[in-house]
Structure formats: C-alpha cells, structure tokens
Design a protein around this motif. Structure first.
Motif, PDB file in Angstrom:
ATOM      1  N   ILE A 108      -2.220   2.037  -4.720  1.00  0.00           N
ATOM      2  CA  ILE A 108      -1.955   3.391  -4.475  1.00  0.00           C
ATOM      3  C   ILE A 108      -3.123   4.227  -4.271  1.00  0.00           C
ATOM      4  CG2 ILE A 108      -0.381   5.393  -5.345  1.00  0.00           C
ATOM      5  CD1 ILE A 108       0.531   2.911  -7.529  1.00  0.00           C
ATOM      6  N   GLU A 109      -3.315   4.940  -3.055  1.00  0.00           N
ATOM      7  CA  GLU A 109      -4.220   5.861  -2.819  1.00  0.00           C
ATOM      8  C   GLU A 109      -3.905   7.191  -3.273  1.00  0.00           C
ATOM      9  OE1 GLU A 109      -7.364   7.400   0.934  1.00  0.00           O
ATOM     10  OE2 GLU A 109      -5.902   5.666   1.273  1.00  0.00           O
ATOM     11  N   TYR A 158       0.735  -1.137  -0.054  1.00  0.00           N
ATOM     12  CA  TYR A 158       0.038  -0.021   0.076  1.00  0.00           C
ATOM     13  C   TYR A 158       0.880   1.359   0.009  1.00  0.00           C
ATOM     14  CZ  TYR A 158      -2.824   3.686   1.761  1.00  0.00           C
ATOM     15  OH  TYR A 158      -3.242   4.951   2.052  1.00  0.00           O
ATOM     16  N   PHE A 159       0.496   2.056  -0.667  1.00  0.00           N
ATOM     17  CA  PHE A 159       1.100   3.541  -0.815  1.00  0.00           C
ATOM     18  C   PHE A 159       0.305   4.627  -0.950  1.00  0.00           C
ATOM     19  CE2 PHE A 159       4.093   6.378  -3.023  1.00  0.00           C
ATOM     20  CZ  PHE A 159       5.048   6.595  -2.037  1.00  0.00           C
ATOM     21  N   LYS A 160       0.632   5.744  -0.295  1.00  0.00           N
ATOM     22  CA  LYS A 160      -0.136   7.184  -0.497  1.00  0.00           C
ATOM     23  C   LYS A 160       1.079   8.148  -0.684  1.00  0.00           C
ATOM     24  CE  LYS A 160      -3.911   9.814   1.424  1.00  0.00           C
ATOM     25  NZ  LYS A 160      -4.813   9.776   2.285  1.00  0.00           N
ATOM     26  N   PRO A 161       1.222   8.666  -1.995  1.00  0.00           N
ATOM     27  CA  PRO A 161       2.182   9.559  -2.165  1.00  0.00           C
ATOM     28  C   PRO A 161       2.230  10.797  -1.044  1.00  0.00           C
ATOM     29  CG  PRO A 161       1.277   8.853  -4.228  1.00  0.00           C
ATOM     30  CD  PRO A 161       0.184   8.390  -3.254  1.00  0.00           C
ATOM     31  N   ILE A 162       1.018  11.411  -0.990  1.00  0.00           N
ATOM     32  CA  ILE A 162       0.832  12.600  -0.151  1.00  0.00           C
ATOM     33  C   ILE A 162      -0.226  12.597   0.787  1.00  0.00           C
ATOM     34  CG2 ILE A 162       0.316  15.214  -0.242  1.00  0.00           C
ATOM     35  CD1 ILE A 162       1.516  15.124  -3.280  1.00  0.00           C
ATOM     36  N   GLY A 163       0.027  12.785   2.091  1.00  0.00           N
ATOM     37  CA  GLY A 163      -1.169  12.504   3.260  1.00  0.00           C
ATOM     38  C   GLY A 163      -1.421  13.806   3.473  1.00  0.00           C
ATOM     39  N   SER A 189      10.555   6.312  -2.300  1.00  0.00           N
ATOM     40  CA  SER A 189      10.018   5.809  -1.098  1.00  0.00           C
ATOM     41  C   SER A 189       8.844   4.541  -1.886  1.00  0.00           C
ATOM     42  CB  SER A 189       8.838   6.611  -0.678  1.00  0.00           C
ATOM     43  OG  SER A 189       9.820   7.326   0.195  1.00  0.00           O
ATOM     44  N   PHE A 190       8.432   5.027  -3.008  1.00  0.00           N
ATOM     45  CA  PHE A 190       7.493   3.974  -3.854  1.00  0.00           C
ATOM     46  C   PHE A 190       8.196   2.633  -4.315  1.00  0.00           C
ATOM     47  CE2 PHE A 190       5.747   2.392  -7.922  1.00  0.00           C
ATOM     48  CZ  PHE A 190       4.409   2.037  -7.601  1.00  0.00           C
ATOM     49  N   PHE A 228       5.630  -2.175   6.511  1.00  0.00           N
ATOM     50  CA  PHE A 228       6.443  -0.789   6.293  1.00  0.00           C
ATOM     51  C   PHE A 228       5.812   0.255   7.283  1.00  0.00           C
ATOM     52  CE2 PHE A 228       5.683  -3.227   2.348  1.00  0.00           C
ATOM     53  CZ  PHE A 228       6.922  -3.544   1.982  1.00  0.00           C
ATOM     54  N   SER A 229       6.695   1.141   7.501  1.00  0.00           N
ATOM     55  CA  SER A 229       6.747   2.505   8.530  1.00  0.00           C
ATOM     56  C   SER A 229       5.664   3.336   7.772  1.00  0.00           C
ATOM     57  CB  SER A 229       7.866   2.941   8.820  1.00  0.00           C
ATOM     58  OG  SER A 229       8.214   3.570   7.558  1.00  0.00           O
ATOM     59  N   LYS A 230       5.028   4.044   8.687  1.00  0.00           N
ATOM     60  CA  LYS A 230       4.122   4.840   8.304  1.00  0.00           C
ATOM     61  C   LYS A 230       4.860   6.137   7.167  1.00  0.00           C
ATOM     62  CE  LYS A 230       1.552   5.153  12.566  1.00  0.00           C
ATOM     63  NZ  LYS A 230       1.177   6.165  13.767  1.00  0.00           N
ATOM     64  N   GLU A 231       6.176   6.331   7.520  1.00  0.00           N
ATOM     65  CA  GLU A 231       6.834   7.314   6.725  1.00  0.00           C
ATOM     66  C   GLU A 231       7.138   6.592   5.200  1.00  0.00           C
ATOM     67  OE1 GLU A 231       7.306   8.123  10.901  1.00  0.00           O
ATOM     68  OE2 GLU A 231       7.837   6.369   9.939  1.00  0.00           O
ATOM     69  N   GLU A 232       7.313   5.441   5.324  1.00  0.00           N
ATOM     70  CA  GLU A 232       7.291   4.481   4.059  1.00  0.00           C
ATOM     71  C   GLU A 232       6.441   4.620   3.094  1.00  0.00           C
ATOM     72  OE1 GLU A 232      10.557   1.172   4.401  1.00  0.00           O
ATOM     73  OE2 GLU A 232       9.042   1.010   5.905  1.00  0.00           O
ATOM     74  N   ILE A 233       4.872   4.426   3.725  1.00  0.00           N
ATOM     75  CA  ILE A 233       3.823   4.327   2.766  1.00  0.00           C
ATOM     76  C   ILE A 233       3.386   5.536   2.479  1.00  0.00           C
ATOM     77  CG2 ILE A 233       3.389   2.063   3.649  1.00  0.00           C
ATOM     78  CD1 ILE A 233       1.192   3.099   5.483  1.00  0.00           C
ATOM     79  N   CYS A 234       3.789   6.628   3.263  1.00  0.00           N
ATOM     80  CA  CYS A 234       3.290   7.902   3.061  1.00  0.00           C
ATOM     81  C   CYS A 234       4.421   9.037   3.212  1.00  0.00           C
ATOM     82  CB  CYS A 234       2.225   8.182   3.955  1.00  0.00           C
ATOM     83  SG  CYS A 234       1.166  10.043   3.285  1.00  0.00           S
ATOM     84  N   PRO A 235       5.294   9.349   2.238  1.00  0.00           N
ATOM     85  CA  PRO A 235       6.553   9.837   2.496  1.00  0.00           C
ATOM     86  C   PRO A 235       6.253  11.552   2.614  1.00  0.00           C
ATOM     87  CG  PRO A 235       6.254   9.276   0.086  1.00  0.00           C
ATOM     88  CD  PRO A 235       5.061   8.464   0.899  1.00  0.00           C
ATOM     89  N   TYR A 236       5.146  11.901   2.060  1.00  0.00           N
ATOM     90  CA  TYR A 236       5.025  13.374   2.126  1.00  0.00           C
ATOM     91  C   TYR A 236       3.836  13.936   2.717  1.00  0.00           C
ATOM     92  CZ  TYR A 236       6.653  18.233   0.884  1.00  0.00           C
ATOM     93  OH  TYR A 236       7.198  19.373   0.892  1.00  0.00           O
ATOM     94  N   PHE A 237       3.661  15.148   3.329  1.00  0.00           N
ATOM     95  CA  PHE A 237       2.451  15.776   3.642  1.00  0.00           C
ATOM     96  C   PHE A 237       2.184  17.063   3.204  1.00  0.00           C
ATOM     97  CE2 PHE A 237       4.137  12.350   6.797  1.00  0.00           C
ATOM     98  CZ  PHE A 237       2.728  11.881   6.744  1.00  0.00           C
ATOM     99  N   LEU A 238       0.869  17.517   3.021  1.00  0.00           N
ATOM    100  CA  LEU A 238       0.674  18.954   2.469  1.00  0.00           C
ATOM    101  C   LEU A 238      -0.788  19.270   3.211  1.00  0.00           C
ATOM    102  CD1 LEU A 238       1.565  19.059  -1.256  1.00  0.00           C
ATOM    103  CD2 LEU A 238       2.609  20.477   0.719  1.00  0.00           C
ATOM    104  N   ASN A 239      -1.053  20.379   3.514  1.00  0.00           N
ATOM    105  CA  ASN A 239      -2.224  20.775   3.811  1.00  0.00           C
ATOM    106  C   ASN A 239      -2.902  21.283   2.723  1.00  0.00           C
ATOM    107  OD1 ASN A 239      -4.249  22.577   4.739  1.00  0.00           O
ATOM    108  ND2 ASN A 239      -3.310  23.343   6.600  1.00  0.00           N
ATOM    109  N   PRO A 240      -4.082  20.528   2.647  1.00  0.00           N
ATOM    110  CA  PRO A 240      -4.993  20.529   1.373  1.00  0.00           C
ATOM    111  C   PRO A 240      -5.408  21.793   0.977  1.00  0.00           C
ATOM    112  CG  PRO A 240      -5.621  18.532   2.647  1.00  0.00           C
ATOM    113  CD  PRO A 240      -4.767  19.457   3.422  1.00  0.00           C
TER     114      PRO A 240
END
Length: 354
Positions: free
Chosen positions: A114-115, A36-41, A101-102, A67-79
């Motif tokens: 991929i979400e 499972y992977f989420k590019p941007i959380g 990360s992917f 996999f760690s949270k950091e691996e499955i979602c490596p970047y964060f933005l305020n929508p």
C-alpha cells in the motif's frame, strides 16, 4: 495469512514508488501473489475522465494490468488545494469507497503493498491520512525517508514516535540517499544511530540521478509552457539533466553551456545568441520566456537537431521557481532501476510475523 505493508514517508521524494515497484517485482519473482494499492492519487487535472496519478499509470503496467488503474487508485485529490474538493463531513463516503476498492483487490492476492500519501500527516484534517488507512487495512508500516543531511533524521524520529503512539506496528525505515555524501553518512552514522534507538533500518536506496531527472513533459506540466516547435511524442520522455538560465553574455554562456549535458536552457526569445549557442551543445530543451517567440533561424536549427522549443508568458524568475518545485515521476524505462534498488533492502524481514 498474507501481510499488508503500508509505505509511508516523512515528506515527498522519499522513494515510496521505487520501493513499491521493486518489492512487487522481487516478491513476484519469488512466486508470491502480490497486490498493489494507493488509496489516494494526485489529480493531474480537474477533468474527471482524465484524472490520473502518473506513478499509478506506470505501476499499473508493472502489475501486468492485473487490476485496472481505477481499482488500484480509487480516489484523487489535488495535494495543494484539496479543501476545495472535500470537507471533513464528506470523508466518510470517500473512506468507504476506498475501503471497498481495497477489499476487492485484497481478496484476490496474498500480500498487499500500500503506497501512502506524500507524507504521514497529509490529508489528516479530512481523516484520509496514512494512519487512518493503516488501521483500517490492518497494515504494518515501513517509513520511507529522503536523506540529504543529518537534519533529516529529525523527521524520521518524529514520524516513528507518532506512528508508534498511534499503536501501529512500524517494521522499520528505508533511507533514500539523495546524494553520494548522504550514502556515506547513512552507512557511517545514521544506520547505527537509528538501530540504537530501536528503529530498524530495513535498508537504503542508492542515489540514482536518473530517478531525480524530470522529463520534457514534466517540465511542460510544471511551467505551463506551450510547445512551439518539435514532436511531443518523440521528446516527452527525454530526461533533463540540468537547468541553465541564459541571462549572461554569449561568451560566458558558452562556457557554462559546454559544461552541462542534457540540459534545459531558459532564456528570452530575443536572445538568439544564447539559443544558438545552446543548440551547438548538449541541449534537450529550450524555454523562451516573456511570451517572445524565437527567430526562424533558431527554429530551423532546433528542428534539425530534434530539440523542442517551448514558449511561455511567464518571466525567467517565475519559470525557475516553477521548475524548482517540479515533481518527478518514475518512467517506464526506469522500472528495472526500481527492481535493482530493493536488492539493498531486507525484503525477507518484511514478510515475517512481528
């Protein structure tokens, strides 16, 4: 060769996380090595060390911390305010971080779910949209679309046309019924119409009210209200079934309060009559507006019944608007619901070569 499947959507509330969790669990049951992977959380806070996406936190437990949270979602933005964090010229470095990360996860699994972002157009101005990542990850596309009425089909057609114009392989659409009436119309009208226009309907999600209910913690996040009384750890995951504005007379209020269960009541701290009436019915939370604290008698009864009390400086109208925009997230107790939901989807179709 394994497949990469990207879940994109016409708008938020489409059920991508439900589908992602359900597919992951079902395919794992079938012996498939899933990733499972989420590019941007979503950045829940601006503090770097505590930034996290709430759905990712739940999903990381589903994948058994493979996999760690950091691996499955490596970047964060305020929508809502992402341009304060990133400019188009900054995108290349972030793109590479996400791709690295992917690749790390993809090399260890057979198939990837991929979400995508809240919608297929989100973050397009900074080249971090679903189309960009679908191309980079060589992913097939599944469109998730919330359906309340016939008008929501317009977005499905627009999304499908745009994605195919970008030379992406769109497997089909998952329709998320937001009401019982929507379930009926999906079966009676929408599925056949979409299929006739060469948009394959992979299945639909049933309307499950619990998945739409916010928790006490989510209400606190949305309103910024402070806990005045109660044990946060015990009540934070309690689901709120409805919201009542306690601005009417006590007699009229009692009828409404009795008719609603598991509710949150929003009222002023001077409305002791409303608060006590609420505590005498099925109430999960009371918010006191206008920076007015409840009287000791209300606090005592609330503690006895285990009902948390919140206070906020905002007025009742502002709080109601904040709640209207609240975003709900999957809770750990709802994981089995996600698994059950994908029984309505043609999961075998997803892994076929197209």
């Amino acid at each position: 060769m394994g497949k990469n499947i990207m879940l994109t959507s016409t708008k938020s509330g489409a059920g991508k996380s439900v589908v992602a969790i359900g597919l992951y669990l079902k395919m794992k049951e079938q012996g498939k090595n899933m990733g499972y992977f989420k590019p941007i959380g979503d950045a829940m806070t601006q503090q770097e060390k505590s930034r996290t996406d709430k759905d990712v936190s739940v999903i990381s437990s589903v994948v058994a911390r493979k996999f760690s949270k950091e691996e499955i979602c490596p970047y964060f933005l305020n929508p809502e305010f992402y341009l304060e964090e990133i400019l188009p010229e900054d995108a290349r470095e972030i793109q590479q971080q996400i791709k690295d990360s992917f690749s790390n996860i993809q090399n260890k699994v057979d198939h990837m779910i991929i979400e995508g972002n809240h919608s297929f157009t989100q973050y397009a101005p900074v080249n971090l949209d679903d189309v960009y990542f679908a191309k980079e990850f060589n992913a097939d596309i599944v469109i998730c679309a919330p359906i309340e009425d016939d008008d929501d089909l317009n977005a499905v057609f627009t999304c499908h046309q745009y994605l195919t114009s970008q030379k992406l392989n769109v497997l089909g659409v998952v329709l998320n019924a937001r009401s019982k009436m929507a379930e009926i119309r999906i079966k009676k009208y929408h599925t056949d119409l979409l299929e006739s226009r060469d948009i394959h309907v992979i299945g639909s999600l049933q309307n499950v009210r619990d998945l739409e209910k916010p928790t006490v913690a989510e209400v606190m996040d949305a309103t910024g209200a402070k806990l005045y009384s109660g044990d946060f750890l015990k009540v934070k995951n309690n689901l709120i079934g409805s919201f009542i504005i306690g601005a009417m007379g006590a007699e009229a209020a009692l009828k409404i309060l009795r008719a609603n269960v598991d509710k949150c009541v929003i009222t002023g701290g001077d409305r002791t009559d409303i608060a006590l009436a609420a505590l005498d019915t099925s109430t999960k939370l009371i918010i006191f507006t206008g920076n007015m604290e409840p009287v000791p008698r209300v606090v005592s009864v609330a503690q006895e019944k285990g009902v948390p009390l919140l206070t906020t400086s905002a007025d009742t109208f502002t709080v109601s608007e904040q709640i209207r925009r609240i975003k709900t997230h999957i809770q750990p107790s709802e994981i089995q619901i996600c698994r059950d939901q994908v029984e309505n989807l043609d999961t075998e179709f997803l892994l076929k070569e197209h």
